[in-house]
Design an enzyme around this catalytic site. Structure first.
Site, PDB file in Angstrom:
ATOM      1  N   ASP A 121       0.817  -1.214   0.000  1.00 41.92           N
ATOM      2  CA  ASP A 121       0.000   0.000   0.000  1.00 41.92           C
ATOM      3  C   ASP A 121       0.852   1.265   0.000  1.00 41.92           C
ATOM      4  O   ASP A 121       2.026   1.249   0.374  1.00 41.92           O
ATOM      5  CB  ASP A 121      -0.868   0.036   1.262  1.00 41.92           C
ATOM      6  CG  ASP A 121      -2.032  -0.934   1.198  1.00 41.92           C
ATOM      7  OD1 ASP A 121      -2.030  -1.818   0.320  1.00 41.92           O
ATOM      8  OD2 ASP A 121      -2.932  -0.815   2.046  1.00 41.92           O
ATOM      9  N   HIS A 265       3.794  -2.192   3.236  1.00 42.76           N
ATOM     10  CA  HIS A 265       3.921  -0.861   2.625  1.00 42.76           C
ATOM     11  C   HIS A 265       5.309  -0.751   2.022  1.00 42.76           C
ATOM     12  O   HIS A 265       6.299  -0.741   2.761  1.00 42.76           O
ATOM     13  CB  HIS A 265       3.703   0.231   3.675  1.00 42.76           C
ATOM     14  CG  HIS A 265       2.354   0.174   4.327  1.00 42.76           C
ATOM     15  ND1 HIS A 265       2.039  -0.738   5.322  1.00 42.76           N
ATOM     16  CD2 HIS A 265       1.226   0.892   4.091  1.00 42.76           C
ATOM     17  CE1 HIS A 265       0.768  -0.547   5.683  1.00 42.76           C
ATOM     18  NE2 HIS A 265       0.252   0.425   4.953  1.00 42.76           N
TER      19      HIS A 265
HETATM   20 NI    NI Z   1      -2.501   3.132   3.372  1.00 43.06          NI
END
Ligand code: NI
Length: 316
Positions: A121, A265
């Site tokens: 993400d 991430h």
């Molecule tokens: Ni996010």
């Protein structure tokens, strides 16, 4: 290269790819299904030999989409994921609509094998190339949920990810908590991002990961109206909090099970640093790394929330 010759080749490719249309609006990608090449007997130039596109034939956007589809197919071939009798150029329509190279060709049945969907993400980040090499080394496909605002600043990174066959979703434009926003604002966040990605890649992302995983019945209904399944996760690496490669690795390996969706991430160097051992360890445990769409066999429904392969969210 003679103009007429170039046009003839394009026509041949168009005819061939007609058999391959119908592949969804998902951004998913990769891997040729051998069956799409069944009719591909006509000789076609290799991707490198394609003539420059002429503006009266293709729009700039169509030309980019076509070029991307060819690169994608070449990548699949380089990784041995393309059936030997299928040539990348056979799969590409002149307007690029044959990004039709679908994950179906991998034919991975996640009800039968140990699948895991790794997701990234908030990016893409500055270490995309490194990450793509790591994934490629273990034949892993992953799914990115990029932010529109980040993609706008680094479109080439997103193209590289898509070219390598990974799935691209949508993580909103600027990462607001959707539960605190109006339906109109949700629409803008999702649609603006989807349109940018479609402009860059020629395919529109359908999967949405709500920022912070924040959902409500209203948010999910609005996503449904936008034709989007909401993809959450069952394995939280907490990489954004710990920023430590060992912690990230342990968090993932402790929680992962067949059918998991793993939240990571790729904007954090500590996450990138954790990836080689995560991937090697899971590969040694016989996990197959699939995209989110592959994990569900392409059966994701708009307006539903998914945590892992078997569970849908029923918490409302
Ligand atoms: Ni996010």
């Amino acid at each position: 290269m003679a103009e007429a010759g170039g046009r003839r080749r394009l026509a041949v490719v168009a005819a061939v790819s007609a058999a391959a249309v119908g592949v969804a609006a998902t951004v998913a990608v990769l891997v040729a299904n051998a069956s799409t090449g069944d009719d591909a007997a006509a000789p076609v130039a290799s991707a490198a030999e394609y003539p420059p596109l002429e503006s009266d034939v293709l729009s700039e956007e169509q030309a980019r989409a076509r070029d991307r589809a060819i690169r994608q197919a070449e990548n699949a071939r380089a990784r041995g994921l393309l059936a030997p009798d299928v040539r990348p150029e056979d799969l590409v329509a002149p307007d690029g609509s044959a990004s039709v190279i679908t994950t179906e060709g991998r034919d991975i049945d996640c009800t039968q094998v140990k699948c895991v969907a790794i997701t990234f993400d908030d990016g893409p980040g500055s270490q995309t190339d490194e990450l793509l090499r790591m994934l490629s080394a273990v034949d892993a496909l992953a799914t990115w949920f990029p932010l529109g605002a980040v993609v706008a600043d680094s479109p080439d990174r997103l193209r590289a990810i898509a070219d390598a066959g990974h799935e691209i979703g949508n993580h909103s434009w600027s990462h607001p908590q959707l539960t605190a926003r109006s339906n109109g604002e949700i629409d803008t966040q999702v649609t603006r991002t989807a349109e940018l990605i479609e402009e860059l890649l020629g395919t529109r992302p359908s999967l949405v990961r709500p920022p912070y995983g924040a959902i409500s019945r209203r948010v999910v209904a609005e996503l449904g109206r936008l034709n989007a399944p909401a993809i959450l996760w069952d394995v939280d690496s907490r990489d954004w909090a710990t920023r430590n490669a060992t912690s990230v690795r342990r968090a993932v390996l402790r929680q992962v099970r067949p059918g998991s969706i793993v939240l990571l991430h790729d904007i954090h160097p500590s996450t990138i640093a954790a990836m080689p051992r995560i991937l090697r360890t899971l590969a040694a445990r016989d996990y197959v790394f699939v995209t989110v769409s592959e994990l569900f066999g392409g059966e994701l429904k708009a307006g539903q929330v998914y945590l892992d392969r078997t569970d849908q969210y029923r918490g409302f």
